[in-house]
Scaffold this active site. Structure first.
Site, PDB file in Angstrom:
ATOM      1  N   GLU A 246      69.558  55.803  31.345  1.00 42.87           N
ATOM      2  CA  GLU A 246      70.953  55.358  31.303  1.00 42.87           C
ATOM      3  C   GLU A 246      71.221  54.379  30.160  1.00 42.87           C
ATOM      4  OE1 GLU A 246      72.424  55.900  35.851  1.00 42.87           O
ATOM      5  OE2 GLU A 246      71.749  53.896  35.320  1.00 42.87           O
ATOM      6  N   ASP A 319      70.069  60.418  43.090  1.00 39.90           N
ATOM      7  CA  ASP A 319      70.474  59.010  43.026  1.00 39.90           C
ATOM      8  C   ASP A 319      71.058  58.477  44.329  1.00 39.90           C
ATOM      9  OD1 ASP A 319      70.977  56.546  42.106  1.00 39.90           O
ATOM     10  OD2 ASP A 319      72.613  57.075  40.763  1.00 39.90           O
ATOM     11  N   GLU A 347      75.790  51.695  47.757  1.00 40.07           N
ATOM     12  CA  GLU A 347      76.526  52.167  46.580  1.00 40.07           C
ATOM     13  C   GLU A 347      77.290  53.456  46.851  1.00 40.07           C
ATOM     14  OE1 GLU A 347      74.078  52.773  43.124  1.00 40.07           O
ATOM     15  OE2 GLU A 347      75.691  53.740  41.998  1.00 40.07           O
TER      16      GLU A 347
HETATM   17  O1  GCW Z   1      72.759  54.912  40.586  1.00 39.18           O
HETATM   18  C1  GCW Z   1      72.724  54.325  39.378  1.00 39.18           C
HETATM   19  C2  GCW Z   1      73.658  53.193  39.539  1.00 39.18           C
HETATM   20  C3  GCW Z   1      73.470  52.164  38.466  1.00 39.18           C
HETATM   21  C4  GCW Z   1      72.011  51.744  38.490  1.00 39.18           C
HETATM   22  C5  GCW Z   1      71.136  52.959  38.261  1.00 39.18           C
HETATM   23  C6  GCW Z   1      69.670  52.613  38.369  1.00 39.18           C
HETATM   24  C7  GCW Z   1      71.106  49.594  37.985  1.00 39.18           C
HETATM   25  O2  GCW Z   1      74.970  53.680  39.557  1.00 39.18           O
HETATM   26  O3  GCW Z   1      74.317  51.091  38.734  1.00 39.18           O
HETATM   27  O4  GCW Z   1      71.749  50.756  37.542  1.00 39.18           O
HETATM   28  O5  GCW Z   1      71.408  53.914  39.228  1.00 39.18           O
HETATM   29  O6  GCW Z   1      69.137  52.738  39.457  1.00 39.18           O
HETATM   30  O7  GCW Z   1      69.077  52.229  37.381  1.00 39.18           O
END
Ligand code: GCW
Length: 673
Positions: A246, A319, A347
């Site tokens: 990311e 995720d 989340e």
């Molecule tokens: O699910 C995603 C989240 C991000 C997070 C990322 C991760 C900390 O939306 O906010 O970043 O995963 O786990 O690295």
């Protein structure tokens, strides 16, 4: 005369009625699960304690002998766990004469990961700003002590203080000194302190030209940094690393592997006994299926990681969705230490607004058989450590509201013993958290309060799956990950719902079979074939693994479309039932606690309706099919939901109106041409 006797009798009867009516005990939820039961100091003072080196370091033994209650343990930390276990046993009515409880933790490393930023915001935090108060001149000692007690009471023994999307400044002298102060407090509760580091720190902090893990200058920089940290924090735990993920840089930017990067850090920490937790949440943009990427990147590296490196893997391959199969990595890596990453903060499950007890979700994952070493190799046995992304913040109750606390508790208990079941844990949590009203018998409290609340907790995660994304649907989120956006197809494909649901006029679902992305073959047999075949794929993962025609018949004899609609509707009915049950529990709960939960449940119901209307309405546009007869009509037409999302505040918290309905008004996505 007659009249006054009558009045006296009447007054007596009223008094009796008042006396037998339970009176809720005042409580505000800030004690969390340490509310019921004797204070720790009292329990400690009532027992004989011994350190017995023959016991496992963090293990304890509670027993009666010579007319005295004893707690023996392998260390100070073990004693603390033992005293808390005794306190819990007292609340649960399991501390009678002859008590004999001997336990030790299943995993040595039981951590919370705080995604807290140095500006005090919290990524995916729904309980206020950072509980560490990075921007304040002083550290919030009282709160940290309270946190320490709560963690110790369930056996959590490590905390990563800052976000995996790390700021390099965590490694400057000022922040190291601050981390040391926090570590000094946490140490008293048996908690080791860790930090997340940014891969490019040597460049950002010291102007090095490179972050190449094989570059001697880079290697020396990390060694020097490790030495500096250990001078301030002699028992520092180590680093958590998000690299090549990311937008975060990592060793791959220099043509090196994850193992090269992790081992370089491992070498810097090894002289002090520190560890590296290297996250497997990575993205290789060349792989067509997001769910395949972690195995593709990490399997070739199996056996190549240093001894003090442990690969931290999210429970599912995508995720933290409300339901995912377990990550296939757990079944594939054989010569690499693995660590679970659960997400305690909700989340994707309604933030701190929706009641979603995650014990059931984690139990489902931990008990899944990976078949790695033959049948009977559950995920819990393939890992040697565990982490949970914390749901804590500055809110006086730490978690946003009372039911969110259950997840912190459940995470800690499962980290201590992954073989505990979610229902037992829910039951413990309720008894420790809610104080029995005055004037109520244990039996009445049990049947009138504990049982119904346990029922809500146990059904709650499935309710969220139902109204958010049933039958194996996943990642239908928009914006802040609070609400639905099945229409979203702009930007990087594997960040969009349309990529995941693949709905078209013919059908719906992501084809991960052998004729699709072949994700199924990342699982060991017999799972691979089970998932591959429509007939044997579990229906709750159907659209995770298969793209099926809308009229595909499920076991119920109904079509996929009808089942999808029914599940959405069922989810809302479940939340309605939770609200009804909670309404009936008003006489037993302190008013402020009750009100808060009642309001959250109302929000949850309205949000659930929004989820259903948006998803069912959107899919209906694609397939043109009518709703099944026994499903209630949608409340809001899709035209007023599509390309819109909930209004949010500065911290990303959704805003609801005075009727607790989400305010959905901000068009975010351009209509694709
Ligand atoms: O699910 C995603 C989240 C991000 C997070 C990322 C991760 C900390 O939306 O906010 O970043 O995963 O786990 O690295």
């Amino acid at each position: 005369m007659q009249k006054s006797i009558f009045l006296t009798v009447l007054a007596g009867a009223a008094l009796l009625a008042a006396c037998s009516r339970p009176v809720p005990v005042a409580q505000d939820g800030t004690d969390l699960w340490l509310a019921a039961g004797r204070p720790y100091a009292d329990v400690l003072a009532s027992v004989e304690t011994t350190i017995d080196p023959a016991l496992p370091a963090e293990g304890y033994h509670i027993y009666d002998a010579d007319g005295q209650r004893h707690v023996a343990a392998g260390s100070e930390a073990g004693l603390r766990y033992g005293v808390y276990a005794l306190q819990r046993a007292e609340v649960l009515g399991a501390a009678g004469p002859g008590i004999d409880i001997q336990e030790q933790p299943y995993y040595d490393l039981r951590l919370l990961n705080h995604w807290d930023n140095l500006d005090d915001t919290v990524e995916r935090g729904y309980a206020g700003e950072s509980m560490w108060e990075w921007t304040s001149p002083t550290v919030p000692e009282a709160r940290i002590r309270h946190y320490g007690e709560l963690c110790a009471s369930v056996g959590i023994n490590g905390a990563v203080l800052n976000n995996v999307n790390s700021n390099p400044l965590i490694l400057d002298a000022e922040h190291i000194a601050r981390v040391a102060k926090i570590a000094d407090i946490l140490r008293e509760y048996g908690i080791k302190t860790y930090i997340s580091i940014k891969w490019t720190s040597p460049i950002a902090l010291s102007g090095l030209k490179s972050g190449d893990p094989l570059n001697p200058k880079v290697r020396q920089w990390w060694k020097d940094k490790a030495a500096e940290i250990y001078r301030a924090i002699p028992d520092f735990g180590g680093f958590l690393v998000k690299a090549n993920s990311e937008g975060q840089a990592g060793p791959q930017d220099y043509g090196r592997t994850h193992a090269d990067g992790a081992n370089m850090l491992g070498e810097a920490l090894a002289p002090y006994g520190g560890i590296v937790m290297w996250r497997a949440f990575v993205y290789s943009p060349t792989s067509p299926d997001r769910a395949n990427q972690a195995v593709e990147e990490f399997l070739p590296l199996d056996g190549k990681f240093a001894d003090n490196v442990i690969v931290q893997i999210k429970n599912g391959p995508v995720d933290f969705q409300p339901r995912e199969p377990f990550s296939p990595l757990f079944g594939k890596l054989k010569d690499t230490k693995m660590m679970m990453e659960f997400q305690v903060t909700q989340e994707y499950l309604g933030f701190s607004n929706h009641l979603a007890y995650l014990g059931t979700m984690w139990e489902e994952c931990l008990t899944s058989d990976t078949y790695r070493d033959g049948p009977g190799t559950p995920v819990s046995k393939t890992i040697s450590a565990i982490a949970g992304v914390a749901n804590t913040g500055q809110d006086p109750n730490f978690c946003g509201y009372v039911f969110a606390q259950a997840n912190w508790y459940a995470y800690g208990r499962l980290a201590w013993n992954p073989e505990l079941n979610a229902e037992t844990i829910a039951d413990e949590w309720i008894r420790q958290t809610f104080l029995k009203p005055a004037g109520m018998t244990d039996k009445a409290f049990e049947s009138k309060f504990i049982e119904p609340v346990r029922g809500i907790l146990m059904a709650s995660r499935e309710a969220v799956v139902n109204y958010e994304m049933p039958v194996g649907l996943h990642h239908l989120f928009g914006g802040t990950h609070y609400g639905p956006a099945p229409w979203d197809r702009l930007g990087r494909p594997d960040w969009t719902p349309a990529y995941y649901h693949q709905a078209d006029s013919a059908g719906i679902g992501f084809d991960r079979t052998r004729s699709g992305s072949d994700n199924v073959d990342q699982y060991n047999e017999p799972l691979a074939s089970e998932y591959n075949e429509l007939a044997t794929c579990p229906e709750n993962l159907l659209l995770w693994f298969h793209h099926v025609p809308w009229d595909y018949k499920l076991a119920s004899g109904r079509t996929a479309w009808d089942e999808i609609c029914l599940h959405y509707d069922a989810g809302i009915k479940q939340v309605e039932a939770f609200r009804q049950t909670w309404a009936g529990l008003k006489p037993y709960v302190a008013p402020a606690l009750w009100e808060e939960a009642a309001k959250k449940l109302e929000i949850q119901q309205h949000d659930g309706e929004w989820w259903r209307d948006a998803n069912v309405g959107y899919f209906q546009r694609i397939n043109g099919l009518p709703l099944p007869a026994d499903v209630r009509p949608l409340d809001t037409p899709i035209d007023s939901l599509i390309y819109r999302q909930v209004r949010s505040d500065r911290l990303g918290m959704p805003i609801h109106d005075e009727n607790n309905r989400p305010i959905i008004d901000r068009p975010r996505f351009r209509r694709p041409q």
